[in-house]
Design a protein around this motif. Structure first.
Motif, PDB file in Angstrom:
ATOM      1  N   ALA A   1       0.832  -1.203   0.000  1.00 40.88           N
ATOM      2  CA  ALA A   1       0.000   0.000   0.000  1.00 40.88           C
ATOM      3  C   ALA A   1       0.866   1.252   0.000  1.00 40.88           C
ATOM      4  O   ALA A   1       0.581   2.237  -0.694  1.00 40.88           O
ATOM      5  CB  ALA A   1      -0.934  -0.003   1.212  1.00 40.88           C
ATOM      6  N   SER A   2       1.954   1.215   0.774  1.00 44.19           N
ATOM      7  CA  SER A   2       2.877   2.343   0.795  1.00 44.19           C
ATOM      8  C   SER A   2       3.523   2.546  -0.572  1.00 44.19           C
ATOM      9  O   SER A   2       3.629   3.667  -1.076  1.00 44.19           O
ATOM     10  CB  SER A   2       3.956   2.099   1.859  1.00 44.19           C
ATOM     11  N   GLN A   3       3.924   1.446  -1.195  1.00 43.49           N
ATOM     12  CA  GLN A   3       4.612   1.544  -2.482  1.00 43.49           C
ATOM     13  C   GLN A   3       3.689   2.012  -3.598  1.00 43.49           C
ATOM     14  O   GLN A   3       4.132   2.656  -4.557  1.00 43.49           O
ATOM     15  CB  GLN A   3       5.216   0.183  -2.835  1.00 43.49           C
ATOM     16  N   LEU A   4       2.412   1.707  -3.491  1.00 41.06           N
ATOM     17  CA  LEU A   4       1.464   2.186  -4.499  1.00 41.06           C
ATOM     18  C   LEU A   4       1.471   3.711  -4.588  1.00 41.06           C
ATOM     19  O   LEU A   4       1.252   4.273  -5.666  1.00 41.06           O
ATOM     20  CB  LEU A   4       0.052   1.683  -4.173  1.00 41.06           C
ATOM     21  N   ALA A   5       1.746   4.363  -3.465  1.00 43.82           N
ATOM     22  CA  ALA A   5       1.827   5.828  -3.488  1.00 43.82           C
ATOM     23  C   ALA A   5       2.975   6.284  -4.376  1.00 43.82           C
ATOM     24  O   ALA A   5       2.852   7.265  -5.120  1.00 43.82           O
ATOM     25  CB  ALA A   5       2.028   6.358  -2.065  1.00 43.82           C
ATOM     26  N   ALA A   6       4.101   5.585  -4.297  1.00 42.31           N
ATOM     27  CA  ALA A   6       5.241   5.948  -5.136  1.00 42.31           C
ATOM     28  C   ALA A   6       4.940   5.718  -6.614  1.00 42.31           C
ATOM     29  O   ALA A   6       5.462   6.429  -7.477  1.00 42.31           O
ATOM     30  CB  ALA A   6       6.463   5.141  -4.712  1.00 42.31           C
ATOM     31  N   VAL A   7       4.100   4.735  -6.907  1.00 47.57           N
ATOM     32  CA  VAL A   7       3.720   4.463  -8.297  1.00 47.57           C
ATOM     33  C   VAL A   7       2.751   5.520  -8.806  1.00 47.57           C
ATOM     34  O   VAL A   7       2.885   6.027  -9.925  1.00 47.57           O
ATOM     35  CB  VAL A   7       3.085   3.059  -8.407  1.00 47.57           C
ATOM     36  N   VAL A   8       1.800   5.858  -7.965  1.00 44.62           N
ATOM     37  CA  VAL A   8       0.746   6.787  -8.372  1.00 44.62           C
ATOM     38  C   VAL A   8       1.254   8.224  -8.435  1.00 44.62           C
ATOM     39  O   VAL A   8       0.805   9.021  -9.278  1.00 44.62           O
ATOM     40  CB  VAL A   8      -0.453   6.682  -7.399  1.00 44.62           C
ATOM     41  N   ALA A   9       2.208   8.566  -7.574  1.00 47.99           N
ATOM     42  CA  ALA A   9       2.628   9.966  -7.427  1.00 47.99           C
ATOM     43  C   ALA A   9       3.056  10.637  -8.728  1.00 47.99           C
ATOM     44  O   ALA A   9       2.511  11.693  -9.083  1.00 47.99           O
ATOM     45  CB  ALA A   9       3.734  10.071  -6.379  1.00 47.99           C
ATOM     46  N   PRO A  10       4.013  10.087  -9.493  1.00 48.61           N
ATOM     47  CA  PRO A  10       4.458  10.815 -10.687  1.00 48.61           C
ATOM     48  C   PRO A  10       3.344  11.075 -11.698  1.00 48.61           C
ATOM     49  O   PRO A  10       3.213  12.195 -12.217  1.00 48.61           O
ATOM     50  CB  PRO A  10       5.540   9.899 -11.273  1.00 48.61           C
ATOM     51  N   LEU A  11       2.522  10.067 -11.983  1.00 50.59           N
ATOM     52  CA  LEU A  11       1.460  10.232 -12.976  1.00 50.59           C
ATOM     53  C   LEU A  11       0.356  11.153 -12.468  1.00 50.59           C
ATOM     54  O   LEU A  11      -0.117  12.031 -13.197  1.00 50.59           O
ATOM     55  CB  LEU A  11       0.884   8.869 -13.350  1.00 50.59           C
ATOM     56  N   SER A  12      -0.058  10.961 -11.208  1.00 50.59           N
ATOM     57  CA  SER A  12      -1.142  11.782 -10.682  1.00 50.59           C
ATOM     58  C   SER A  12      -0.704  13.237 -10.547  1.00 50.59           C
ATOM     59  O   SER A  12      -1.488  14.159 -10.833  1.00 50.59           O
ATOM     60  CB  SER A  12      -1.603  11.242  -9.321  1.00 50.59           C
ATOM     61  N   ILE A  13       0.538  13.456 -10.148  1.00 51.83           N
ATOM     62  CA  ILE A  13       1.040  14.829 -10.041  1.00 51.83           C
ATOM     63  C   ILE A  13       1.107  15.476 -11.416  1.00 51.83           C
ATOM     64  O   ILE A  13       0.757  16.651 -11.590  1.00 51.83           O
ATOM     65  CB  ILE A  13       2.414  14.836  -9.355  1.00 51.83           C
ATOM     66  N   GLY A  14       1.550  14.692 -12.404  1.00 53.03           N
ATOM     67  CA  GLY A  14       1.576  15.227 -13.760  1.00 53.03           C
ATOM     68  C   GLY A  14       0.204  15.620 -14.266  1.00 53.03           C
ATOM     69  O   GLY A  14       0.032  16.660 -14.909  1.00 53.03           O
ATOM     70  N   LEU A  15      -0.809  14.818 -13.952  1.00 45.87           N
ATOM     71  CA  LEU A  15      -2.179  15.135 -14.368  1.00 45.87           C
ATOM     72  C   LEU A  15      -2.692  16.385 -13.676  1.00 45.87           C
ATOM     73  O   LEU A  15      -3.347  17.229 -14.298  1.00 45.87           O
ATOM     74  CB  LEU A  15      -3.097  13.942 -14.070  1.00 45.87           C
ATOM     75  N   VAL A  16      -2.391  16.508 -12.374  1.00 48.66           N
ATOM     76  CA  VAL A  16      -2.848  17.684 -11.631  1.00 48.66           C
ATOM     77  C   VAL A  16      -2.191  18.949 -12.187  1.00 48.66           C
ATOM     78  O   VAL A  16      -2.854  19.975 -12.397  1.00 48.66           O
ATOM     79  CB  VAL A  16      -2.550  17.525 -10.128  1.00 48.66           C
ATOM     80  N   ILE A  17      -0.883  18.881 -12.433  1.00 51.26           N
ATOM     81  CA  ILE A  17      -0.168  20.050 -12.949  1.00 51.26           C
ATOM     82  C   ILE A  17      -0.678  20.439 -14.339  1.00 51.26           C
ATOM     83  O   ILE A  17      -0.702  21.618 -14.707  1.00 51.26           O
ATOM     84  CB  ILE A  17       1.347  19.777 -12.969  1.00 51.26           C
ATOM     85  N   ALA A  18      -1.110  19.436 -15.108  1.00 51.90           N
ATOM     86  CA  ALA A  18      -1.610  19.715 -16.457  1.00 51.90           C
ATOM     87  C   ALA A  18      -2.873  20.571 -16.434  1.00 51.90           C
ATOM     88  O   ALA A  18      -3.128  21.343 -17.369  1.00 51.90           O
ATOM     89  CB  ALA A  18      -1.872  18.411 -17.203  1.00 51.90           C
ATOM     90  N   VAL A  19      -3.672  20.446 -15.376  1.00 50.52           N
ATOM     91  CA  VAL A  19      -4.936  21.189 -15.309  1.00 50.52           C
ATOM     92  C   VAL A  19      -4.917  22.288 -14.255  1.00 50.52           C
ATOM     93  O   VAL A  19      -5.802  23.145 -14.229  1.00 50.52           O
ATOM     94  CB  VAL A  19      -6.114  20.231 -15.029  1.00 50.52           C
ATOM     95  N   SER A  20      -3.899  22.269 -13.368  1.00 46.84           N
ATOM     96  CA  SER A  20      -3.834  23.269 -12.311  1.00 46.84           C
ATOM     97  C   SER A  20      -2.360  23.593 -12.035  1.00 46.84           C
ATOM     98  O   SER A  20      -1.579  23.724 -12.960  1.00 46.84           O
ATOM     99  CB  SER A  20      -4.547  22.749 -11.050  1.00 46.84           C
TER     100      SER A  20
END
Length: 399
Positions: free
Chosen positions: A144-163
């Motif tokens: 569960a902890s490692q899933l955060a490391a997987v999700v972080a780069p892509l999710s941050i990129g998506l957020v930055i793309a719109v905000s």
């Protein structure tokens, strides 16, 4: 310490809430690595400065670990975990309002502190919820902890793309509050471990168990230092040394972290079945060997393949070491000895980003830096093997 069962379902609900919260605190600890370039653009600073921000997050994760061990002498594990969730929510909101890189650095330190205190309190709690399958639940919790490391780069990129990058921290603050509330509700419905009088002796516990604590620190401290110095600059390393584009390099960073998901899952189960020390030494030699190979290969597909293996191998070490400690430490020493181990190894790891950033800015090639690190790890490996052959490396805790 004996866990008084209040039904398997109640314990599973608590465990599920912990898995959500560990995802969030680890997200808060590693969120800064994908944001180094946006920080440089926003505040007009260089690699060494943003490397310091990443270091502050890890330093923050190290500093509160021993004090948290003292706190656990008087507060129940789950209550400390709840406090870490609230701290993450508040520090994330604080970071979202940053107007200077110093402000971001302070936020990084406090967010890191929430993760450090969480792991010291939550990992012993997880092992005590299910004492007959420590490796398995540590592996799931780590997944569960490692899933955060997987999700972080892509999710941050998506957020930055719109905000903007600030929205990342606002969202984390809100979700942290929700996750903390979920754990509070689950904990009220279950009977959980409580502090026992025999545990209120932190220094004595460390003295009792110093051989196994020192072994854990020697392995994970050095390996974690190399790993932190590697993954925080992985994107820059690939673009500067391997000729890989920025977008592709960022995707590969996600792949490296994704390789850690099955590593936590399967190594946790494996740690319940094989000798702990043998498993840790095998992972250590595999990690340094793979790092050396990565500095030598140049083709795109070779870089991808070796990166995946590297990600799997290094993330296998974390559940292996946690199982080695938590499965062996006696109830009266577990929290205190684990806190000492956790604080020591994180202090060693914390400076990695600053060291790598300084070396690169002063003319050392990435390959030279990482090859030197691998040689250092090999020296540690040889010493550990010699100690084991001399029957000086502890296989279990003292009784």
């Amino acid at each position: 310490m004996r866990v008084v069962a209040d039904g398997e379902t109640a314990r599973i609900h608590v465990f599920g809430s912990l898995c959500l919260l560990v995802f969030l605190v680890n997200f808060g600890r590693i969120v800064f690595a994908p944001l180094l370039d946006p920080f440089m653009g926003t505040f007009g600073v260089g690699e060494a400065t943003v490397g310091l921000v990443a270091t502050l997050a890890w330093l923050g994760s190290a500093v509160p670990r021993l004090p948290t061990g003292y706190l656990l002498l008087y507060l129940d594990r789950h209550r400390v975990v709840l406090l870490t969730g609230l701290l993450l929510a508040a520090s994330s909101a604080f970071t979202a309002t940053a107007e200077s890189i110093l402000h971001v650095g302070v936020g990084a330190f406090v967010m890191g502190s929430s993760s450090g205190a969480y792991f010291v309190a939550a990992n012993p709690l997880v092992s005590e919820l299910f004492p007959d399958r420590v490796g398995r639940v540590i592996g799931i919790h780590g997944t569960a902890s490692q899933l955060a490391a997987v999700v972080a780069p892509l999710s941050i990129g998506l957020v930055i793309a719109v905000s903007t990058w600030r929205m990342v921290f606002w969202a984390l603050s809100i979700v942290a509050l929700v996750g903390t509330a979920g754990l509070y509700v689950a904990a009220r419905r279950a009977t959980l471990p409580t502090v026992q009088s025999g545990e209120r002796r932190l220094l004595q516990s460390v003295r009792n168990q110093w051989p196994i604590v020192l072994t854990g620190v020697a392995i994970i401290g050095a390996t974690g230092f190399v790993w932190n110095g590697f993954f925080n600059f992985y994107v820059s390393y690939l673009t500067a040394t391997k000729g890989i584009g920025l977008g592709t390099a960022q995707t590969l960073l996600t792949v490296v972290f994704a390789a850690g998901v099955p590593a936590f899952w399967y190594t946790g189960r494996l740690a319940d079945r094989v000798n702990h020390v043998t498993l840790m030494l095998a992972i250590l030699i595999a990690f340094l060997s793979t790092l050396l190979v990565l500095t030598a290969v140049q083709s795109f597909f070779a870089v991808v393949a070796v990166s995946i293996v590297l990600g799997y191998v290094v993330h296998s070490l974390f559940p292996a070491l946690d199982t080695y400690l938590l499965d062996n430490l006696p109830d009266t020493d577990r929290a205190s000895a684990y806190a000492a181990y956790s604080a020591s190894m994180m202090l060693i790891q914390a400076g990695a980003s600053v060291v790598v950033g300084w070396l690169v800015e002063n003319g050392f090639a990435y390959d030279t830096v990482y090859r030197s690190f691998a040689v250092g790890l090999f020296v540690i490996f040889v010493v550990l093997v010699w100690l084991r052959r001399a029957d000086r490396l502890p296989e279990a805790a003292r009784t």
